[in-house]
Design a protein around this motif. Structure first.
Motif, PDB file in Angstrom:
ATOM      1  N   SER A   1       0.848  -1.191   0.000  1.00 36.14           N
ATOM      2  CA  SER A   1       0.000   0.000   0.000  1.00 36.14           C
ATOM      3  C   SER A   1       0.886   1.245   0.000  1.00 36.14           C
ATOM      4  CB  SER A   1      -0.891   0.008   1.244  1.00 36.14           C
ATOM      5  OG  SER A   1      -0.133   0.384   2.364  1.00 36.14           O
ATOM      6  N   THR A   2       0.288   2.382  -0.184  1.00 32.62           N
ATOM      7  CA  THR A   2       1.060   3.629  -0.171  1.00 32.62           C
ATOM      8  C   THR A   2       1.495   3.998   1.240  1.00 32.62           C
ATOM      9  OG1 THR A   2      -0.981   4.899  -0.070  1.00 32.62           O
ATOM     10  CG2 THR A   2      -0.007   4.563  -2.245  1.00 32.62           C
ATOM     11  N   GLU A   3       1.149   3.171   2.209  1.00 32.32           N
ATOM     12  CA  GLU A   3       1.544   3.452   3.583  1.00 32.32           C
ATOM     13  C   GLU A   3       2.893   2.844   3.944  1.00 32.32           C
ATOM     14  OE1 GLU A   3      -0.016   5.670   5.610  1.00 32.32           O
ATOM     15  OE2 GLU A   3      -1.091   5.972   3.738  1.00 32.32           O
ATOM     16  N   HIS A   4       3.558   2.167   3.016  1.00 35.03           N
ATOM     17  CA  HIS A   4       4.876   1.612   3.320  1.00 35.03           C
ATOM     18  C   HIS A   4       5.906   2.724   3.378  1.00 35.03           C
ATOM     19  CE1 HIS A   4       3.834  -2.586   3.317  1.00 35.03           C
ATOM     20  NE2 HIS A   4       3.087  -2.366   2.253  1.00 35.03           N
ATOM     21  N   LYS A   5       6.778   2.636   4.375  1.00 38.29           N
ATOM     22  CA  LYS A   5       7.810   3.649   4.558  1.00 38.29           C
ATOM     23  C   LYS A   5       9.147   3.124   4.049  1.00 38.29           C
ATOM     24  CE  LYS A   5       5.667   5.444   8.717  1.00 38.29           C
ATOM     25  NZ  LYS A   5       5.834   5.532  10.170  1.00 38.29           N
ATOM     26  N   PHE A   6       9.934   4.044   3.506  1.00 35.37           N
ATOM     27  CA  PHE A   6      11.252   3.708   2.988  1.00 35.37           C
ATOM     28  C   PHE A   6      12.260   4.727   3.499  1.00 35.37           C
ATOM     29  CE2 PHE A   6       8.177   1.856   0.220  1.00 35.37           C
ATOM     30  CZ  PHE A   6       8.678   0.595  -0.032  1.00 35.37           C
ATOM     31  N   LEU A   7      13.381   4.220   3.976  1.00 36.35           N
ATOM     32  CA  LEU A   7      14.468   5.059   4.443  1.00 36.35           C
ATOM     33  C   LEU A   7      15.432   5.261   3.284  1.00 36.35           C
ATOM     34  CD1 LEU A   7      16.156   6.417   6.735  1.00 36.35           C
ATOM     35  CD2 LEU A   7      17.218   4.165   7.066  1.00 36.35           C
TER      36      LEU A   7
ATOM     37  N   MET B   1      15.727   1.755   1.322  1.00 40.06           N
ATOM     38  CA  MET B   1      15.374   0.458   1.899  1.00 40.06           C
ATOM     39  C   MET B   1      14.060   0.557   2.657  1.00 40.06           C
ATOM     40  SD  MET B   1      18.450   0.922   4.547  1.00 40.06           S
ATOM     41  CE  MET B   1      19.176   1.927   3.287  1.00 40.06           C
ATOM     42  N   PRO B   2      13.284  -0.543   2.686  1.00 41.31           N
ATOM     43  CA  PRO B   2      12.021  -0.507   3.421  1.00 41.31           C
ATOM     44  C   PRO B   2      12.251  -0.415   4.925  1.00 41.31           C
ATOM     45  CG  PRO B   2      12.392  -2.707   2.537  1.00 41.31           C
ATOM     46  CD  PRO B   2      13.518  -1.848   2.049  1.00 41.31           C
ATOM     47  N   VAL B   3      11.360   0.304   5.597  1.00 41.19           N
ATOM     48  CA  VAL B   3      11.322   0.311   7.052  1.00 41.19           C
ATOM     49  C   VAL B   3      10.309  -0.768   7.415  1.00 41.19           C
ATOM     50  CG1 VAL B   3      10.784   1.648   9.124  1.00 41.19           C
ATOM     51  CG2 VAL B   3      11.872   2.780   7.150  1.00 41.19           C
ATOM     52  N   LEU B   4      10.804  -1.847   7.980  1.00 40.96           N
ATOM     53  CA  LEU B   4       9.966  -3.013   8.260  1.00 40.96           C
ATOM     54  C   LEU B   4       9.265  -2.881   9.611  1.00 40.96           C
ATOM     55  CD1 LEU B   4      12.511  -5.707   7.059  1.00 40.96           C
ATOM     56  CD2 LEU B   4      10.591  -4.724   5.775  1.00 40.96           C
ATOM     57  N   PRO B   5       8.115  -3.517   9.748  1.00 40.21           N
ATOM     58  CA  PRO B   5       7.422  -3.459  11.049  1.00 40.21           C
ATOM     59  C   PRO B   5       8.202  -4.275  12.088  1.00 40.21           C
ATOM     60  CG  PRO B   5       6.274  -4.947   9.549  1.00 40.21           C
ATOM     61  CD  PRO B   5       7.367  -4.284   8.752  1.00 40.21           C
ATOM     62  N   ILE B   6       8.090  -3.851  13.322  1.00 35.92           N
ATOM     63  CA  ILE B   6       8.700  -4.605  14.417  1.00 35.92           C
ATOM     64  C   ILE B   6       7.855  -5.859  14.645  1.00 35.92           C
ATOM     65  CG2 ILE B   6       9.222  -4.582  16.893  1.00 35.92           C
ATOM     66  CD1 ILE B   6       9.677  -1.549  16.595  1.00 35.92           C
ATOM     67  N   PRO B   7       8.514  -7.025  14.668  1.00 33.39           N
ATOM     68  CA  PRO B   7       7.765  -8.271  14.864  1.00 33.39           C
ATOM     69  C   PRO B   7       7.015  -8.266  16.194  1.00 33.39           C
ATOM     70  CG  PRO B   7      10.012  -8.735  14.181  1.00 33.39           C
ATOM     71  CD  PRO B   7       9.946  -7.264  14.495  1.00 33.39           C
ATOM     72  N   GLN B   8       5.821  -8.823  16.188  1.00 36.07           N
ATOM     73  CA  GLN B   8       5.012  -8.938  17.408  1.00 36.07           C
ATOM     74  C   GLN B   8       5.504 -10.121  18.221  1.00 36.07           C
ATOM     75  OE1 GLN B   8       2.601  -6.662  18.267  1.00 36.07           O
ATOM     76  NE2 GLN B   8       3.379  -5.601  16.462  1.00 36.07           N
ATOM     77  N   MET B   9       5.375 -10.013  19.529  1.00 35.91           N
ATOM     78  CA  MET B   9       5.793 -11.084  20.429  1.00 35.91           C
ATOM     79  C   MET B   9       4.695 -12.112  20.534  1.00 35.91           C
ATOM     80  SD  MET B   9       8.879 -10.155  21.722  1.00 35.91           S
ATOM     81  CE  MET B   9       9.049 -11.018  23.258  1.00 35.91           C
TER      82      MET B   9
END
Length: 121
Positions: A2-8, A113-121
């Motif tokens: 989606s257009t909500e993906h962030k990239f550094l 590079m993509p800013v990936l989500p932090i994995p959930q515990m």
């Protein structure tokens, strides 16, 4: 994606590279004129892409590396950063084609590079 993906986007350059040597070899008046041209172009780039810039970022200063041996001052090629939003990494990368960082200023490259989500515990 989606257009909500962030990239550094990280701006890279070398203080001892050929582009920087040529930059510093310019007469001061010519270099100052090039700086003004570069900043105008950079502001133009920001204005053109303001709808997808999440974090303008900025230039980066001296680096400290922290590891198991402690803290040390180091040197690397990172000179600045920006965070953008795009539908894909390819789309994000295209935002930086012919960017003033290397088209006018003596920067060497920009890596995205993509800013990936932090994995959930």
């Amino acid at each position: 994606m989606s257009t909500e993906h962030k990239f550094l986007a990280v701006y890279l350059g070398s203080m001892s590279g050929e582009k920087m040597k040529a930059w510093h070899a310019m007469p001061e008046a010519e270099r100052k004129a090039k700086e003004r041209e570069g900043m105008a172009a950079w502001h133009g780039w920001v204005e053109k892409h303001k709808d997808v810039i999440v974090e303008m970022g900025g230039p980066l200063g001296k680096t400290r590396r922290i590891d198991g041996r402690g803290i040390a001052e180091i040197s690397n090629a990172l000179t600045g950063f920006t965070v953008v939003r795009a539908a894909s990494q390819e789309e994000a990368a295209k935002l930086f084609e012919n960017h003033p960082h290397f088209a006018i200023f003596p920067g060497e490259a920009i890596e995205v590079m993509p800013v990936l989500p932090i994995p959930q515990m």
